[in-house]
Write an enzyme that holds these catalytic residues in place. Structure first.
Site, PDB file in Angstrom:
ATOM      1  N   TYR A  45      -7.309  -8.600  12.076  1.00 47.28           N
ATOM      2  CA  TYR A  45      -6.423  -7.442  12.269  1.00 47.28           C
ATOM      3  C   TYR A  45      -6.184  -7.192  13.754  1.00 47.28           C
ATOM      4  O   TYR A  45      -5.045  -7.076  14.222  1.00 47.28           O
ATOM      5  CB  TYR A  45      -7.062  -6.209  11.609  1.00 47.28           C
ATOM      6  CG  TYR A  45      -6.340  -4.910  11.859  1.00 47.28           C
ATOM      7  CD1 TYR A  45      -5.277  -4.518  11.057  1.00 47.28           C
ATOM      8  CD2 TYR A  45      -6.740  -4.053  12.892  1.00 47.28           C
ATOM      9  CE1 TYR A  45      -4.617  -3.314  11.285  1.00 47.28           C
ATOM     10  CE2 TYR A  45      -6.089  -2.853  13.125  1.00 47.28           C
ATOM     11  CZ  TYR A  45      -5.029  -2.481  12.317  1.00 47.28           C
ATOM     12  OH  TYR A  45      -4.373  -1.294  12.542  1.00 47.28           O
ATOM     13  N   THR A 105       0.839  -1.216   0.000  1.00 49.00           N
ATOM     14  CA  THR A 105       0.000   0.000   0.000  1.00 49.00           C
ATOM     15  C   THR A 105       0.871   1.261   0.000  1.00 49.00           C
ATOM     16  O   THR A 105       0.392   2.332  -0.385  1.00 49.00           O
ATOM     17  CB  THR A 105      -0.930   0.047   1.227  1.00 49.00           C
ATOM     18  OG1 THR A 105      -0.125  -0.061   2.414  1.00 49.00           O
ATOM     19  CG2 THR A 105      -1.950  -1.083   1.207  1.00 49.00           C
TER      20      THR A 105
HETATM   21  P1  NAD Z   1      -0.256   2.244   5.333  1.00 52.50           P
HETATM   22  O1  NAD Z   1      -0.956   1.125   4.629  1.00 52.50           O
HETATM   23  O2  NAD Z   1      -0.120   3.546   4.649  1.00 52.50           O
HETATM   24  O3  NAD Z   1       1.189   1.778   5.817  1.00 52.50           O
HETATM   25  C1  NAD Z   1       1.568   0.429   5.994  1.00 52.50           C
HETATM   26  C2  NAD Z   1       2.883   0.234   5.237  1.00 52.50           C
HETATM   27  O4  NAD Z   1       3.349  -1.101   5.462  1.00 52.50           O
HETATM   28  C3  NAD Z   1       2.718   0.378   3.716  1.00 52.50           C
HETATM   29  O5  NAD Z   1       3.758   1.188   3.208  1.00 52.50           O
HETATM   30  C4  NAD Z   1       2.812  -1.042   3.195  1.00 52.50           C
HETATM   31  O6  NAD Z   1       3.316  -1.097   1.869  1.00 52.50           O
HETATM   32  C5  NAD Z   1       3.726  -1.674   4.217  1.00 52.50           C
HETATM   33  N1  NAD Z   1       3.563  -3.123   4.369  1.00 52.50           N
HETATM   34  C6  NAD Z   1       2.395  -3.821   4.511  1.00 52.50           C
HETATM   35  N2  NAD Z   1       2.651  -5.137   4.652  1.00 52.50           N
HETATM   36  C7  NAD Z   1       4.007  -5.264   4.606  1.00 52.50           C
HETATM   37  C8  NAD Z   1       4.876  -6.375   4.681  1.00 52.50           C
HETATM   38  N3  NAD Z   1       4.410  -7.620   4.841  1.00 52.50           N
HETATM   39  N4  NAD Z   1       6.204  -6.157   4.593  1.00 52.50           N
HETATM   40  C9  NAD Z   1       6.699  -4.908   4.422  1.00 52.50           C
HETATM   41  N5  NAD Z   1       5.922  -3.825   4.333  1.00 52.50           N
HETATM   42  C10 NAD Z   1       4.591  -3.998   4.424  1.00 52.50           C
HETATM   43  O7  NAD Z   1      -1.037   2.427   6.721  1.00 52.50           O
HETATM   44  P2  NAD Z   1      -0.758   3.412   7.951  1.00 52.50           P
HETATM   45  O8  NAD Z   1      -2.056   4.028   8.309  1.00 52.50           O
HETATM   46  O9  NAD Z   1       0.423   4.280   7.709  1.00 52.50           O
HETATM   47  O10 NAD Z   1      -0.421   2.349   9.093  1.00 52.50           O
HETATM   48  C11 NAD Z   1       0.854   2.231   9.714  1.00 52.50           C
HETATM   49  C12 NAD Z   1       0.694   1.361  10.950  1.00 52.50           C
HETATM   50  O11 NAD Z   1      -0.165   2.009  11.900  1.00 52.50           O
HETATM   51  C13 NAD Z   1       0.061  -0.016  10.670  1.00 52.50           C
HETATM   52  O12 NAD Z   1       0.701  -0.969  11.502  1.00 52.50           O
HETATM   53  C14 NAD Z   1      -1.382   0.179  11.106  1.00 52.50           C
HETATM   54  O13 NAD Z   1      -1.980  -1.039  11.482  1.00 52.50           O
HETATM   55  C15 NAD Z   1      -1.202   1.121  12.292  1.00 52.50           C
HETATM   56  N6  NAD Z   1      -2.417   1.881  12.635  1.00 52.50           N
HETATM   57  C16 NAD Z   1      -2.848   2.908  11.819  1.00 52.50           C
HETATM   58  C17 NAD Z   1      -3.999   3.621  12.190  1.00 52.50           C
HETATM   59  C18 NAD Z   1      -4.503   4.784  11.363  1.00 52.50           C
HETATM   60  O14 NAD Z   1      -5.432   5.475  11.812  1.00 52.50           O
HETATM   61  N7  NAD Z   1      -3.926   5.056  10.195  1.00 52.50           N
HETATM   62  C19 NAD Z   1      -4.698   3.292  13.367  1.00 52.50           C
HETATM   63  C20 NAD Z   1      -4.232   2.234  14.148  1.00 52.50           C
HETATM   64  C21 NAD Z   1      -3.063   1.555  13.801  1.00 52.50           C
HETATM   65  C1  UD2 Z   2     -10.585   2.707  12.655  1.00 56.40           C
HETATM   66  C2  UD2 Z   2      -9.480   2.109  11.814  1.00 56.40           C
HETATM   67  C3  UD2 Z   2      -9.507   0.627  11.899  1.00 56.40           C
HETATM   68  C4  UD2 Z   2      -9.540   0.132  13.330  1.00 56.40           C
HETATM   69  C5  UD2 Z   2     -10.673   0.814  14.079  1.00 56.40           C
HETATM   70  C6  UD2 Z   2     -10.590   0.463  15.559  1.00 56.40           C
HETATM   71  C7  UD2 Z   2      -8.898   3.427   9.875  1.00 56.40           C
HETATM   72  C8  UD2 Z   2      -9.091   3.645   8.428  1.00 56.40           C
HETATM   73  N1  UD2 Z   2      -9.641   2.470  10.430  1.00 56.40           N
HETATM   74  O1  UD2 Z   2     -11.844   2.389  12.095  1.00 56.40           O
HETATM   75  O2  UD2 Z   2      -8.321   0.158  11.285  1.00 56.40           O
HETATM   76  O3  UD2 Z   2      -8.292   0.413  13.946  1.00 56.40           O
HETATM   77  O4  UD2 Z   2     -10.545   2.239  13.988  1.00 56.40           O
HETATM   78  O5  UD2 Z   2     -11.682   0.948  16.229  1.00 56.40           O
HETATM   79  O6  UD2 Z   2      -8.079   4.054  10.528  1.00 56.40           O
HETATM   80  N2  UD2 Z   2     -17.504   6.470   7.288  1.00 56.40           N
HETATM   81  C9  UD2 Z   2     -18.505   7.105   6.555  1.00 56.40           C
HETATM   82  N3  UD2 Z   2     -18.311   7.270   5.207  1.00 56.40           N
HETATM   83  C10 UD2 Z   2     -17.191   6.845   4.570  1.00 56.40           C
HETATM   84  C11 UD2 Z   2     -16.164   6.203   5.335  1.00 56.40           C
HETATM   85  C12 UD2 Z   2     -16.363   6.033   6.691  1.00 56.40           C
HETATM   86  O7  UD2 Z   2     -19.536   7.492   7.110  1.00 56.40           O
HETATM   87  O8  UD2 Z   2     -17.079   7.040   3.347  1.00 56.40           O
HETATM   88  C13 UD2 Z   2     -17.715   6.307   8.742  1.00 56.40           C
HETATM   89  C14 UD2 Z   2     -17.532   4.891   9.246  1.00 56.40           C
HETATM   90  O9  UD2 Z   2     -18.702   4.125   9.070  1.00 56.40           O
HETATM   91  C15 UD2 Z   2     -17.219   5.169  10.720  1.00 56.40           C
HETATM   92  C16 UD2 Z   2     -16.440   6.495  10.671  1.00 56.40           C
HETATM   93  O10 UD2 Z   2     -16.719   7.065   9.400  1.00 56.40           O
HETATM   94  O11 UD2 Z   2     -18.394   5.363  11.459  1.00 56.40           O
HETATM   95  C17 UD2 Z   2     -14.937   6.325  10.815  1.00 56.40           C
HETATM   96  O12 UD2 Z   2     -14.517   5.341   9.869  1.00 56.40           O
HETATM   97  P1  UD2 Z   2     -12.971   4.958   9.639  1.00 56.40           P
HETATM   98  O13 UD2 Z   2     -12.963   3.793   8.716  1.00 56.40           O
HETATM   99  O14 UD2 Z   2     -12.189   6.162   9.292  1.00 56.40           O
HETATM  100  O15 UD2 Z   2     -12.448   4.546  11.071  1.00 56.40           O
HETATM  101  P2  UD2 Z   2     -12.972   3.485  12.173  1.00 56.40           P
HETATM  102  O16 UD2 Z   2     -12.902   4.207  13.477  1.00 56.40           O
HETATM  103  O17 UD2 Z   2     -14.246   2.876  11.815  1.00 56.40           O
END
Ligand code: NAD
Ligand code: UD2
Length: 309
Positions: A145, A38
């Site tokens: 997850y 990704t």
């Molecule tokens: P992202 O998808 O942008 O980043 C994940 C990265 O990991 C990508 O660059 C992808 O190519 C790489 N990757 C995936 N599988 C891999 C593998 N097997 N080997 C090597 N690289 C791999 O997502 P992000 O939002 O930047 O997430 C980063 C971390 O934070 C993740 O562990 C995710 O679970 C965690 N996280 C994110 C959120 C959020 O709100 N974005 C919330 C909770 C936890």
């Molecule tokens: C977040 C994380 C998920 C997990 C979870 C834990 C992301 C993207 N997802 O899910 O990985 O960690 O928290 O609780 O960070 N929504 C709309 N319209 C849209 C898209 C979303 O209404 O087009 C709503 C969705 O149904 C939800 C809210 O927006 O009620 C937030 O959605 P989200 O996917 O950004 O994050 P969440 O908290 O569901």
């Protein structure tokens, strides 16, 4: 300063690439291990202190090579989409659990101690709905997850007790900001809404829009990750990372409207099954040990920075 690189797994992704920028600004060298599933190489600057390794954290030999000579690891690589983990639990597990175990084992062999790990509020499942969730809230991992994130936390703790690893485990709530990919319907809601607002495409709200989330700007998050690398002593156990602020989707839409000028049409559809109504971090532990930027990035400012790119 220690000249040896910090390894950032998943460094080409949304959070990882923002962290790389911060580490470079702090003078660090950075090595990135990312399979570009990704993430995008275009998210990374070409810089003499950046080294990129394309590959998988599930590949134990490669992970061994990647940690060689590093001072610390920030382990972000994972299939970050909950929906993808539901559709492919076995494939996801390779990245999300086996990958963590490979990192632990390779660090033990190489004598590297500090690792910062991206866990998730998903470990709480629906528990704590309606009030701020603290770290002792019962865990209820409802998806592959969440199960892999919670299991990763336990493995990291095993390596701490048994082998002296220094894991800093952060449970991120909802992170947003530049480079968050809006392309999947299960991407972060802010990336989807802002992309649609910019392209003047209709926005769909699932539910009545009164569900709330605790949104943290990625620039503020990576400051905390940077501090975690420098803490003298680690905390045992995980730390929630959020602001303890509830923002409803309707408030979010109003803020996006203010920043872009005018919103495209917004329609309300049935809530997604299993959607959590309210999610907000009790961040007392975080505030005891870490310094959030002062002031933290407010929603309108964060949206403005996201939209200016
Ligand atoms: P992202 O998808 O942008 O980043 C994940 C990265 O990991 C990508 O660059 C992808 O190519 C790489 N990757 C995936 N599988 C891999 C593998 N097997 N080997 C090597 N690289 C791999 O997502 P992000 O939002 O930047 O997430 C980063 C971390 O934070 C993740 O562990 C995710 O679970 C965690 N996280 C994110 C959120 C959020 O709100 N974005 C919330 C909770 C936890
Ligand atoms: C977040 C994380 C998920 C997990 C979870 C834990 C992301 C993207 N997802 O899910 O990985 O960690 O928290 O609780 O960070 N929504 C709309 N319209 C849209 C898209 C979303 O209404 O087009 C709503 C969705 O149904 C939800 C809210 O927006 O009620 C937030 O959605 P989200 O996917 O950004 O994050 P969440 O908290 O569901």
């Amino acid at each position: 300063m220690d000249k040896s690189p910090v390894l950032v797994t998943g460094g080409a992704g949304f959070i990882g690439s923002n962290l790389v920028d911060l580490l470079l600004a702090h003078g660090h060298s950075v090595r990135i291990l990312d399979n570009l599933s990704t993430g995008k190489q275009a998210n990374l600057p070409s810089h003499p202190r950046v080294e990129f390794i394309k590959g998988d954290v599930a590949d134990v030999q490669l992970v061994r090579r990647a940690v060689q000579g590093c001072q610390a690891v920030v382990h972000l690589a994972a299939v970050a989409s909950v929906q993808a983990s539901v559709e492919d639990p076995v494939g996801t597990h390779q990245s999300n659990l086996v990958g963590t175990l490979n990192i632990c084992e390779a660090m033990r062999e190489a004598g590297i101690r500090r690792v910062v790990f991206a866990s998730s509020a998903a470990v709480y499942g629906n528990n704590g709905d309606g009030e701020a969730i603290d770290e002792e809230t019962p865990k209820a991992p409802l998806t592959p997850y969440a199960a892999d994130k919670l299991a990763s936390e336990h493995y990291l703790d095993f390596y701490r007790r048994q082998h002296g690893l220094e894991p800093v485990v952060f449970r991120f709530f909802n992170i947003y900001g530049p480079r968050q990919d809006p392309s999947s319907p299960y991407s972060g809601v802010i990336s989807i809404f802002t992309e649609r607002a910019l392209k003047r495409q209709p926005i769909t709200v699932f539910g009545d829009g009164e569900q709330t989330r605790d949104f943290l700007y990625v620039g503020d998050l990576v400051e905390l990750l940077g501090q975690a690398l420098k803490q003298e002593e680690i905390d045992v156990g995980a730390i929630n990372v959020g602001l303890n602020r509830a923002t409803s989707l309707n408030q979010l839409l109003a803020a996006i409207g203010d920043v872009v000028g005018e919103l495209p049409p917004v329609s309300y559809q049935a809530a997604r099954s299993g959607d959590i109504r309210h999610s907000r971090a009790d961040n007392a532990r975080l505030l005891q040990r870490y310094r959030l930027p002062n002031p933290v990035t407010g929603m309108r400012e964060g949206l403005a920075r996201l939209l200016e790119r």
